[in-house]
Design an enzyme around this catalytic site. Sequence first.
Site, PDB file in Angstrom:
ATOM      1  CD  GLU A  17      -1.682  -2.072   2.228  1.00 51.45           C
ATOM      2  OE1 GLU A  17      -0.516  -2.499   2.266  1.00 51.45           O
ATOM      3  OE2 GLU A  17      -2.579  -2.487   2.985  1.00 51.45           O
ATOM      4  CG  ASP A 103      -1.965  -3.496   5.872  1.00 48.08           C
ATOM      5  OD1 ASP A 103      -0.769  -3.805   5.792  1.00 48.08           O
ATOM      6  OD2 ASP A 103      -2.355  -2.331   6.083  1.00 48.08           O
ATOM      7  CG  ASP A 105      -6.888  -4.845   7.397  1.00 51.95           C
ATOM      8  OD1 ASP A 105      -6.796  -4.811   6.150  1.00 51.95           O
ATOM      9  OD2 ASP A 105      -6.550  -3.885   8.110  1.00 51.95           O
ATOM     10  CD  GLU A 107     -10.913  -0.482   3.809  1.00 53.39           C
ATOM     11  OE1 GLU A 107     -11.282   0.162   2.803  1.00 53.39           O
ATOM     12  OE2 GLU A 107     -11.702  -0.946   4.655  1.00 53.39           O
ATOM     13  CE1 TYR A 327      -1.873  -3.601   9.223  1.00 54.54           C
ATOM     14  CE2 TYR A 327      -3.539  -4.970  10.293  1.00 54.54           C
ATOM     15  CZ  TYR A 327      -3.195  -3.999   9.373  1.00 54.54           C
ATOM     16  OH  TYR A 327      -4.163  -3.421   8.593  1.00 54.54           O
ATOM     17  NE  ARG A 329      -5.556   0.928  10.291  1.00 55.22           N
ATOM     18  CZ  ARG A 329      -4.605   1.383   9.489  1.00 55.22           C
ATOM     19  NH1 ARG A 329      -3.778   0.511   8.915  1.00 55.22           N
ATOM     20  NH2 ARG A 329      -4.460   2.674   9.264  1.00 55.22           N
ATOM     21  CG  HIS A 374      -3.991  -9.312  12.585  1.00 58.03           C
ATOM     22  ND1 HIS A 374      -3.694  -9.991  11.441  1.00 58.03           N
ATOM     23  CD2 HIS A 374      -4.915  -8.378  12.252  1.00 58.03           C
ATOM     24  CE1 HIS A 374      -4.397  -9.491  10.439  1.00 58.03           C
ATOM     25  NE2 HIS A 374      -5.154  -8.517  10.903  1.00 58.03           N
TER      26      HIS A 374
END
Length: 944
Positions: A17, A103, A105, A107, A327, A329, A374
């Site tokens: 990203e 990532d 997740d 998103e 990570y 989040r 995670h």
Amino acid sequence: MSPTTKAPTGRKLVIVESPAKAKTIAGYLGPDWDVEASVGHIRDIPTPSEMPADIKKGPFGKFGVDVDNDFEPYYVVDSDKKKKVAELKRLLKGADELYLATDEDREGEAIAWHLLETLQPKVPVKRMVFHEITKEAIQRAASNTRDLDTALVDAQETRRILDRLYGYEISPVLWRKVKAGLSAGRVQSVATRMVVERERERMAFRSANYWDVEGEFTPDAESSAFTARLSSVDGRRVATGRDFGDDGRIKGDVAHLDETAATGIATAVLTADVSVVSVAEKPYTRRPSAPFTTSTLQQEASRKLRLSSKNAMRVAQRLYENGYITYMRTDSTALSQSALTAARQQARDLYGGDYVPDAPRNYAKKVKNAQEAHEAIRPAGDRFRTPAQVAGELRGDEFALYELIWKRTIASQMADARGSTATVKLGADLDGGAPAERVEFTASGTVITFRGFLAAYEEGRDEQRNATADEERRLPRLGEGTALKVIRAEAGGHDTSPPARYTEATLVKAMEEKGIGRPSTYASTIGTIQDRGYVSNRGNALVPSWLAFAVTRLMEVHFTRLVDYDFTASMEEDLDEIAGGNAQRATWLKRFYFGDEASSNEGLRDLVADLGDIDARGISTIEIGDGIVVRVGRYGPYVEEVAPAGVDPLTGEVFESYAGDSASESGFGSGEGGPTPRRATINDDIAPDEMTPEKARELLATAADDGRVLGQDPESGRDIVAKAGRYGPYVTEVLPEDVAALKGKAKVKPRTASLFADMDIATIELETALKLLSLPRVVGVVDETVTGEDGKESTKKVEITAQNGRYGPYLKKGTDSRSLETEQQLFDITLEQAEAIYAQPKQRGRAAAKPPLKEFGPDPVSGKPVVVKDGRFGEYVTDGETNTTLRRDDDLETLTAERAFEMLAEKRAKGPTTRKRAAKKTTKKSAAKKTAKKATAKKATKKA
């Protein structure tokens, strides 16, 4: 090999990203790997105004989603990402494999899917995931890939469509019934409601006063003194703040002391015989807190580092992308086996074997809707770097946050703190003249005998209402019956406290406990309600605006289910079901939007179908009490004194009805059937809980609609009044009714002027007001040399005027303006002084070029020195080629070189800003010509 078959090159393309992440990862992979950043999402659902005309007219026109065809979304590549997509396609042509390394997740999975859909690769595609950016983790992830998780993509797409439907259906209701330009959101509306509800509690709160007695005692001259607090009087417990309700009334059978009683007891204790009644001692044990999740990291960063949620996440993002932490989040408190081993070994090395328990600690997440996808947030790697080891690489907030994460992780695997807690009760019989016969005092103390995890870290605490200090203090060795000497006894008064406002930390905690939102959304949600004007900061506290009260009232009354806490949390659970593959996206969206006949629940579409029942005036009215209300009008909030029906508040005259001003959206019209109520604008610095009836009447007295009349202008005969406006105090003239009624070109605007910063609306006089209204002032006339078209010079008379503008006081001579230093110069600067100012060289812009505010080293890309400058639109980072403005949460004092380089890289990745040219207007004549040409063409076609 056929001519069309591409020869294998062995190259692999990895897409992540962010540019910072790409740079770090590229260093861990070999020369056959190309690592490029997408810079976030590359495509999204456009707004209707961004859609092509043919699409806009079809089923996608309203939402960008076809609600009648399984809620199919219409995606377009963002205009500022077309260059990036072209670059990715070029790199893909030379690659034999594509690794989507966004990532892990929802998103990140969605970004990977959009890349796949847009790039349409002809080579094998692999999904590469990792939770930390270290060499070992990246190489391990490259060797252990998986397929794209379409269930996660469905969950993200459902959430995106849900938010689009919610916002596009509810926001227009707010525009019509509250104020234009407002927005509603699935999570932001609920978060706003939470802040408003807390402020309502504060507004309804009634303070109570109570007294207590604190004494200082010692068993003998050799022992240290200790303090104890009065706990009972004649067998009844003494009231504390916790014994009062929010209405100010006492609860239960307790002794409520006033000043007289408390003072009398304190005086009597000084001469009484005090002894120990009882001693109770019990073991004390305290466990360490779990490693950080996203929400607990935001909370602790707020408490200890004074970082906003948004800034904490921004700093954590940089630490993650540069390989310092895992990570960021996550709502998991689990640690991997290698992380457990690293934390335990480091604690053992730093503090000794006694500080590490025999078995690793495992923490279970007990928060609603927790996902264990995670690890917890921890230092990256199989061996953690200590703060001392990264001190040369990290600075400011980055170092502070890394140190916080490191301490919390190490402490989570350390031994309990141990000690003992003692509670001592003291008794005394008072003489006959005292307000009581028998009193007791209580003292408590905790002695930590083994600090355990406290040697590394102690969690911060939020402010608690009516909390008593839990002190770590040592009491002297006391036994039952021990006589004590009274050193001091004092009475003290207290007022009960209203519920504390939310801070960013406590709001995040409350949202997490209720299951509202997700860890990755907390920072953006709080930022959104602040940006929208629903919430502002007063210190660390979040204060709702009156606008937030009106919006929340509308949502509670007419869209009750949409701001219900349990319903909002259940939506998160449903999204989890979709993410797990246990529910279908289209089925769930149909039930939400069209309703569910089986459960008799109305869908969103039906909820907004009939707006006629919404009373806009009632929604925007907040009752304060004693005939005072606050109304939220088109031009901001104002306070109004409402007369009882049938009574004129000024004359006492009886009339049949008082309709007020229901037809006026802004609330500043004249009602029929009764007197016009008194009104006053509310300044932004008055919090809702401070708006009492007394405060409202104070505003009405000093800033009523007709203002404070200062006198009459000797020239015009018009009244000059001083008023308090939303943007500050000002003076203006009152136009006669016949003049004020003029419209169109004949309309006359009253002269108006803001007060200077050192002026007070309560003391300003007519003379000063007239001077303000006389601005701009002609300072004098000077001869100006001008050159004509024929090259000949001549002189002409030019006025120099003193004016007050948006950016402060200034002089103007023709088109040449010069700033003044003070507002007072507008009145007293002379012509000679003005000419002296004009004789000086003109500065470019508002000031001469300023030196850089901060300097960094050469940029890794351009090689040119990077500096921070102060520009017209604020502070910005530049290397002389690329400029990027500092973000809202970028603090100049703590801005690092790495962050500056990253901002420039992101700006370069976006490409140059392009401005859309305004469409040319087509004149009637040209339009007629086009029509004629079309008609001629049609005729020609028919003839042929």
